[in-house]
Motif scaffolding. Structure first.
Motif, short mmCIF file in Angstrom:
data_model
loop_
_atom_site.label_atom_id
_atom_site.label_comp_id
_atom_site.label_asym_id
_atom_site.label_seq_id
_atom_site.Cartn_x
_atom_site.Cartn_y
_atom_site.Cartn_z
N ASN A 46 0.69 -0.96 -0.08
CA ASN A 46 -0.04 0.04 0.55
C ASN A 46 0.96 1.19 0.38
OD1 ASN A 46 -2.19 1.36 -0.18
ND2 ASN A 46 -2.74 1.52 2.18
N LEU A 47 2.29 1.10 -1.29
CA LEU A 47 2.84 2.32 -0.84
C LEU A 47 2.23 2.96 -2.32
CD1 LEU A 47 6.32 0.39 0.18
CD2 LEU A 47 4.64 2.28 1.38
N GLY A 48 1.50 2.80 -2.95
CA GLY A 48 2.35 3.61 -3.73
C GLY A 48 1.26 3.28 -5.33
N VAL A 49 1.56 3.84 -6.73
CA VAL A 49 1.33 2.85 -7.85
C VAL A 49 2.23 2.79 -8.50
CG1 VAL A 49 0.36 5.16 -9.17
CG2 VAL A 49 0.25 3.41 -9.70
N LEU A 50 2.36 2.39 -9.80
CA LEU A 50 3.84 2.10 -11.13
C LEU A 50 3.27 1.74 -12.05
CD1 LEU A 50 7.30 1.71 -10.21
CD2 LEU A 50 6.89 -0.32 -10.65
N PHE A 51 4.08 2.71 -12.64
CA PHE A 51 3.57 1.98 -13.92
C PHE A 51 4.66 1.17 -14.48
CE2 PHE A 51 0.82 5.68 -14.01
CZ PHE A 51 0.41 5.38 -14.54
N ASP A 52 4.99 0.52 -15.20
CA ASP A 52 6.42 -0.56 -15.19
C ASP A 52 6.13 -1.05 -17.18
OD1 ASP A 52 8.33 -3.04 -15.83
OD2 ASP A 52 8.16 -3.63 -13.87
N PHE A 53 7.23 -0.65 -17.44
CA PHE A 53 7.34 -1.28 -19.44
C PHE A 53 8.70 -2.35 -20.17
CE2 PHE A 53 5.18 2.74 -18.81
CZ PHE A 53 3.64 2.78 -19.33
N ASP A 54 8.84 -3.02 -20.24
CA ASP A 54 9.82 -4.05 -20.89
C ASP A 54 10.53 -2.23 -22.18
OD1 ASP A 54 9.86 -6.15 -19.22
OD2 ASP A 54 8.33 -6.88 -20.54
N PHE A 55 11.43 -2.06 -22.02
CA PHE A 55 11.82 -1.75 -22.89
C PHE A 55 12.77 -1.99 -22.85
CE2 PHE A 55 14.92 2.70 -23.45
CZ PHE A 55 13.44 3.11 -24.06
N VAL A 94 23.14 -2.54 -27.36
CA VAL A 94 21.55 -2.81 -26.55
C VAL A 94 21.72 -2.48 -25.23
CG1 VAL A 94 19.74 -4.69 -26.92
CG2 VAL A 94 21.51 -4.33 -29.31
N ASP A 95 20.47 -1.88 -24.85
CA ASP A 95 20.18 -1.95 -23.49
C ASP A 95 18.44 -2.68 -23.98
OD1 ASP A 95 22.55 -1.07 -22.52
OD2 ASP A 95 22.31 1.36 -22.69
N GLU A 96 18.57 -3.24 -22.50
CA GLU A 96 17.50 -3.58 -22.22
C GLU A 96 17.05 -3.58 -20.18
OE1 GLU A 96 14.51 -7.81 -23.94
OE2 GLU A 96 17.03 -7.47 -23.84
N GLY A 97 15.33 -3.81 -20.72
CA GLY A 97 15.58 -3.80 -18.95
C GLY A 97 14.30 -3.13 -18.59
N ASN A 98 13.39 -2.70 -17.41
CA ASN A 98 12.30 -2.08 -17.42
C ASN A 98 12.91 -0.70 -17.39
OD1 ASN A 98 13.43 -4.54 -15.41
ND2 ASN A 98 10.98 -4.80 -15.93
N LEU A 99 11.60 0.34 -17.71
CA LEU A 99 11.05 1.87 -17.19
C LEU A 99 10.30 1.74 -16.60
CD1 LEU A 99 10.95 4.03 -20.82
CD2 LEU A 99 9.50 4.34 -18.59
N LEU A 100 10.43 2.69 -15.53
CA LEU A 100 9.73 2.84 -14.75
C LEU A 100 9.09 4.24 -14.27
CD1 LEU A 100 11.13 0.24 -12.14
CD2 LEU A 100 9.31 -0.08 -13.53
N PHE A 101 7.98 4.50 -13.53
CA PHE A 101 7.49 5.26 -13.23
C PHE A 101 6.34 5.44 -12.17
CE2 PHE A 101 3.22 9.08 -13.96
CZ PHE A 101 4.15 8.94 -12.62
N GLY A 102 7.03 5.48 -10.95
CA GLY A 102 6.64 5.16 -9.69
C GLY A 102 5.90 6.77 -8.61
N MET A 103 4.99 6.67 -8.79
CA MET A 103 4.36 7.42 -7.15
C MET A 103 4.13 7.05 -6.19
SD MET A 103 0.50 9.48 -7.88
CE MET A 103 1.80 10.44 -9.11
N PRO A 118 16.49 1.40 -18.14
CA PRO A 118 17.94 0.68 -18.06
C PRO A 118 19.15 0.86 -17.72
CG PRO A 118 16.73 -0.11 -19.12
CD PRO A 118 15.97 1.46 -18.99
N ASN A 119 20.17 0.80 -16.50
CA ASN A 119 20.74 1.21 -15.92
C ASN A 119 21.26 3.31 -14.96
OD1 ASN A 119 22.37 -0.49 -16.71
ND2 ASN A 119 22.04 -0.71 -18.89
#
Length: 204
Positions: A46-55, A94-103, A118-119
Motif C-alpha cells: 500500500n505504498l503507491g502506484v507503479l507503471f512498468d514497461f519492458d524497454f 543494446v540496452d534492455e530492462g525496465n522503464l518505471l514511473f512510480g508514485m 535501464p542502468n
C-alpha cells in the motif's frame, strides 16, 4: 529446370535475408509489463502506484532517450516537467530492462515520484499538494499490451495519472486521440502524462 530451381532458391534466400534484416532494424521497442513484480510489491505494501514497461533499445550506443512527466492544472500546462530523465550514448549496442514511473504516497499530503530506465534512474522527488482534497484519482496505461516500436523524433504517450473533484472519474478515453486527450486535460483538475522521445546523436 535445375537452373530455374537454383534461381528460385537464391531469390527465396535473398527475400528471407531482407525480411530478417528489416525485422531486426527497429530502433527501440516498449511494452507494458503486465506481470510486474515491482508493481505488485508497491500495491501489496500500500505504498503507491507503479507503471512498468519492458524497454529495449537496439541502438543504445547512438541514441539519446528523453523521458518526462508533463503536469496540467485546471487545463493549463505547467512550464517545467514534474520530473524528467535524459540519458544516452551507452557503451552497449543494446540496452534492455525496465522503464518505471512510480508514485509513492504513504500519506495524502506529500508524495514522492521517480523515474527509472535501464542502468539509470532519478531519486524519489517529493511533490507537495499533488493530491487535491476530496478528489478521485485514476491511473492508466496509454498504450495497449502489444509491443510498440519507437522511432526517432516522435513523442509517445505511455501513461496517464489524473484526478477530478467530481463524484466520479470518467473512463474510456482514447489516449492516443489528440481531441480526447485534450478533453481529459480540460475535465480534470490535475493530469500527469508520462512521455518518451528518442533522438539520434548527430555524429551518426
Amino acid at each position: 529446370m535445375k537452373k530455374h530451381y537454383f534461381s528460385y532458391s537464391l531469390i527465396f534466400i535473398l527475400l528471407v535475408t531482407m525480411v530478417s534484416g528489416c525485422s531486426n532494424s527497429s530502433i527501440a521497442t516498449i511494452q507494458v509489463n503486465s506481470n510486474s513484480e515491482h508493481m505488485e510489491t508497491l500495491e501489496d505494501l500500500n505504498l503507491g502506484v507503479l507503471f512498468d514497461f519492458d524497454f529495449k533499445l537496439n541502438e543504445a550506443d547512438k541514441t539519446w532517450v528523453n523521458i518526462w512527466i508533463e503536469k496540467y492544472e485546471d487545463g493549463k500546462k505547467v512550464d517545467e516537467p514534474l520530473e524528467q530523465l535524459s540519458y544516452g550514448l551507452s557503451i552497449n549496442k543494446v540496452d534492455e530492462g525496465n522503464l518505471l514511473f512510480g508514485m509513492i504516497n504513504p500519506d495524502k499530503e506529500v508524495r514522492s515520484i521517480f523515474l527509472s530506465a535501464p542502468n539509470v534512474s532519478t531519486g524519489p522527488k517529493i511533490i507537495e499538494n499533488l493530491k487535491s482534497p476530496d478528489s478521485f484519482e485514476a491511473w492508466d496505461y496509454a498504450i495497449g499490451d502489444e509491443k510498440l516500436e519507437l522511432k526517432y523524433g516522435k513523442t509517445y504517450l505511455l501513461a496517464v495519472y489524473r484526478q477530478s473533484k467530481g463524484s466520479e472519474v470518467r473512463t474510456g478515453y482514447d489516449y492516443q486521440n489528440e481531441q480526447e486527450l485534450q478533453d481529459l486535460i480540460n475535465e480534470h483538475n490535475i493530469v500527469c502524462l508520462l512521455k518518451i522521445k528518442l533522438e539520434e546523436d548527430k555524429q551518426y
